[in-house]
Design an enzyme around this catalytic site. Structure first.
Site, PDB file in Angstrom:
ATOM      1  N   GLU A 196       0.819  -1.217   0.000  1.00 27.33           N
ATOM      2  CA  GLU A 196       0.000   0.000   0.000  1.00 27.33           C
ATOM      3  C   GLU A 196       0.851   1.264   0.000  1.00 27.33           C
ATOM      4  OE1 GLU A 196      -1.137   2.391   2.628  1.00 27.33           O
ATOM      5  OE2 GLU A 196      -0.768   1.373   4.530  1.00 27.33           O
ATOM      6  N   HIS A 371      -0.733   4.535   8.474  1.00 23.79           N
ATOM      7  CA  HIS A 371      -0.076   4.030   7.268  1.00 23.79           C
ATOM      8  C   HIS A 371       1.439   4.218   7.341  1.00 23.79           C
ATOM      9  CE1 HIS A 371      -3.881   3.443   5.125  1.00 23.79           C
ATOM     10  NE2 HIS A 371      -4.276   4.554   5.721  1.00 23.79           N
TER      11      HIS A 371
END
Lengths: 558, 558
Positions: A196, A371
């Protein structure tokens, strides 16, 4: 473009690349299709009236017999939000961790799909055979518990999908990631990594969630009165830290907001949240406690107008309100596009006399990202040592920058694939190539309609939203085309009639004279008459007002 | 609420407080009114179809005989953008510095107001008597040259309005602020200070514009091919630094974008911009130079879809394009609300193969704010030593935090007035109090209409934008109310007709049966019939689609 008879491995996205949201990836070996995630995203301001966007699943519908299952990496909306819409057209078994399944089940129940959907809980020790593909998992850290990275062992080689992740070496509730397992997976050979890219623009290493806990605790100790804290309901670790701070400062906790109550209930039931007995109270019970004994955990940290924080800022709860001297914490960084709504709430809270802690989490200490930043992305790439790399989950620049990071840690530039939704990367005999494109795109959800609002409807909404509408109703004689009644003009969203009578009267006269001019040559040619009226009135109104309302002539013959 | 016969001093905003944009302030002593600035702002997404917002000047129209003049502090849109709209209703002489007047004159010319408007150039040495108020000026630094702070000497005392400012101790082109004059003004006694609050949330001291020049120069030296730089056209100092870097690296400069060409022309003519001979070339002449000899200065740094940078990212210019290996600099921090448009452009530029320098100016070094941060705001407050303080030019939280800064440097808390637009602060016998409210608010500009679009029109646009429109046309018999023709259904922005024939047919049947039911009791009662159709069809469509289109029944009798 169909995989040939000689089985090959194909990897492609049906959503999630060159965009943020509606993640959906497909791993296909021969005739065995495994789907990863099925997210939704919110429409931007150009998609007027649209409620939600989900992936276009034409490919899956065309190949429904080959789908072996859907793996869901974690319980965020951009990974699960599309599931009920897709399951209405396609019955697929769902494999996910317990918390993720708990959150999906809530959605299925709402859509009446719970009974008909097969749901299989998995964890980092599971191994699942889906046709010729063996699927296993590893634990990662993220802003929701129970996140899984996924390993696909196919006859062509091993594919790894990271899911969403960060490396949090001091995680809340000792929820450690499987760092050693990741190393082992990498050591035994990875053909392709899908990782990602959300924070690929951000240098450094994302701070640990635990730092936020320390800031929260400090604020709770400092506050002399009530303390309100708004955050994402799904961030169970954050919720845990708020509960802990509440407990340590001898406060009671009120939950506000439907999704907050929902997530706390599910997470506590499943054992992901440790809630001390008696700490939760109802809004109606706050009057029994002194103000310094109360904490409120609520939704609305992104400024959502209907959520709890916004309602608090408008003093919209009967039993509980923000008062002068109270502390309000926004435990979130505003997502681009939400700043104005958040700022409006902060303004209102200041007007109520509150102390407000708001703004970027990196400044307030009240939020960290879920993240991986650049150093963590490089760490994942280094652990996995993939031969091929497909950056996923991000807009183009994020994928591009993630690709550059991969180059920096030694992935061959030619082995990095920057793809769009639908672009197929095909692997055979150990090498990969781009191999055409499958249909992929957005399916728009508007009310109960899934995919029935298209470009023409959206174009009309756009026109109507800008300059409104003028309806011109005329009745003509069947015999000679003479105007029998009207024109009646109806204006909506264009001008306010009472203030513009002259303008509309003149437009009516123009309609009549246009019809009279056309009477001879084009009598009965309805489309020509309508176009004539539209053009003449349109030109007149634009000259008078510089606006272009939609003009709808309605001509009746009697 | 009118000032009493004993002359008093009143200060209030007609725009600019508790909002960002459309600045307009009024200083009134007895019957002498002086206006400061007349800005515009852009509508947010709720004001569908509106082009621009300007201040509501009801108060000025009601007191037009007492207006002695308008002072304009500088040439930014939020200070000059409303001038042509206001001058159409009110002829006021305008006092401003030369560059500011130059920019205003461009607007007046466009609106055919140049001949009828008296324009008086002033500078930091000017003193102007406007009735009983003597107006003088001091130079400040900001992101446009020729900015003035304003001093109003009234019989009640001295009022200072800072305009927009920062303290730049190493300004470009040696445009130093009048620091000593500010000290002198403060030393001789200030009754009330109005100071801008844009960056009141930001700690520290805003960096000098000169630092940006260094970053630009470095990038220009590094770039091996063409270099594109986008920034605000009005930031003449920034333009100067781009021109200087172009010159130092032996490049030629192309200007792209109407406002860029416009500002460079005006600023160069008036001597605010030093443009070496022969450095400017036309886009069509770029083929004569090697790519490392070319620089392009363009508009669109905020992602505006019609501006030059956006067009470049779409390869929309015939004679000049961004090619692989070129460098593109976004010399601006995206304003909240513009991030998505900016990101889209960055994605496209990466897809073209460009090296893109983008993101927050504090990270890239390619942008600094033009507004004072907290330390500079305290410096201004310390220099001016005002008895009373009115923070202006900011949303509520900014005004609030600016008020807190004032307290920190010694202003009495009771002497700090946080006001909304229209709130009057009245001074008499050396003391101040809030004294009522004058009309103030937003005037919406839509096309040629100024103020003619109100809530009803906007509400209709909103409804139409969300779920569109369904028109139901029926012809009834005059004799017995029987349906003679129709119902014809026309759908716009609701559903696409071909895909929803069944739905619309059923809606038509519902209209007929509703009319038949009403025939006996309510024949001829048009409103009742229309409401009946609306309700019945609305309920049906909502149940079927969860959408609520605007339903417009049109009933004809023959």
């Amino acid at each position: 473009m169909q995989p040939s008879n000689e089985p090959t491995l194909s990897i492609f996205a049906l959503g999630g690349v060159q965009e943020i949201g509606k993640n959906m990836y497909v791993i296909q070996y021969g005739n065995d299709i495994v789907v990863v995630d099925c997210g939704s995203k919110f429409p931007d301001e150009s998609l007027l009236g649209i409620d939600l966007i989900v992936p276009d699943i034409t490919y899956l519908l065309d190949n429904r017999d080959h789908i072996r299952g859907m793996i869901v990496t974690h319980g965020h909306e951009d990974h699960i939000g599309g599931i009920p819409y897709i399951l209405k057209q396609l019955n697929i078994p769902i494999y996910a961790s317990r918390l993720t399944l708990g959150l999906i089940e809530g959605k299925l129940r709402e859509h009446g799909l719970l009974g008909s959907t097969k749901r299989i809980p998995v964890d980092s020790k599971s191994s699942v055979k889906l046709g010729s593909i063996i699927v296993s998992f590893f634990k990662t850290n993220h802003s929701i518990p129970d996140c899984l990275g996924v390993v696909f062992d196919t006859p062509e080689g091993r594919v790894v999908h990271t899911g969403d992740f960060k490396f949090d070496l001091t995680p809340v509730n000792q929820q450690y990631a499987d760092l050693h397992k990741m190393a082992e997976i990498g050591q035994s050979g990875v053909l392709a990594l899908l990782s990602e890219s959300t924070n690929a623009e951000r240098p450094g290493f994302t701070p640990s969630e635990r730092l936020v806990g320390e800031s929260i605790e400090e604020a709770f100790f400092k506050a002399r009165q009530k303390i309100f804290i708004a955050t994402f309901a799904s961030n169970v670790h954050r919720l845990q830290q708020v509960i802990d701070a509440t407990h340590k400062t001898n406060r009671r906790l009120v939950l506000l907001g439907r999704s907050m109550i929902n997530v706390v209930t599910i997470a506590a039931e499943l054992g992901y949240l440790n809630v001390p007995d008696g700490i939760l109270i109802e809004p109606g019970d706050t009057h029994r406690y002194a103000s310094h004994q109360i904490a409120v955990l609520c939704t609305g940290s992104q400024g959502e107008p209907m959520a709890a924080l916004s309602r608090l800022s408008r003093s919209d709860y009967r039993q509980l309100s923000v008062e002068a001297g109270d502390t309000v914490i926004l435990s979130a960084t505003p997502i681009p596009g939400n700043e104005r709504n958040v700022s409006r709430i902060v303004d209102h809270l200041y007007q109520l006399g509150a102390k407000v802690i708001y703004g970027s989490g990196s400044v307030t200490g009240m939020h960290v990202s879920g993240h991986a930043s650049q150093e963590e992305l490089k760490l994942m790439l280094t652990l996995m040592k993939p031969r091929y790399f497909i950056p996923i989950h991000g807009e183009y620049r994020m994928l591009y920058l993630h690709g550059q990071l991969a180059e920096q840690v030694g992935v061959e530039p030619a082995n990095i694939f920057l793809v769009g939704n639908g672009d197929v990367v095909e692997f055979s005999a150990g090498s990969a190539r781009k191999a055409g494109k499958f249909p992929a795109g957005s399916t728009l959800v508007d009310g109960l309609g899934i995919g029935d609002v298209g470009n023409i409807v959206l174009r009309d909404r756009k026109l109507l939203s800008e300059d409104g509408l003028l309806i011109v109703v005329v009745t003509l004689s069947k015999h000679d085309g003479a105007v029998l009644s009207g024109p009646d003009l109806i204006s909506r969203g264009f001008v306010y009639v009472r203030e513009s009578e002259g303008l509309l009267e003149e437009a009516g006269r123009i309609a009549v004279s246009t019809l009279n001019q056309m009477k001879g040559e084009q009598a009965g040619q309805w489309n020509a008459m309508k176009t004539g009226i539209k053009d003449a009135i349109g030109k007149f109104l634009y000259a008078q007002t510089k606006r272009r309302p939609m003009i709808l002539p309605i001509i009746m013959e009697v």
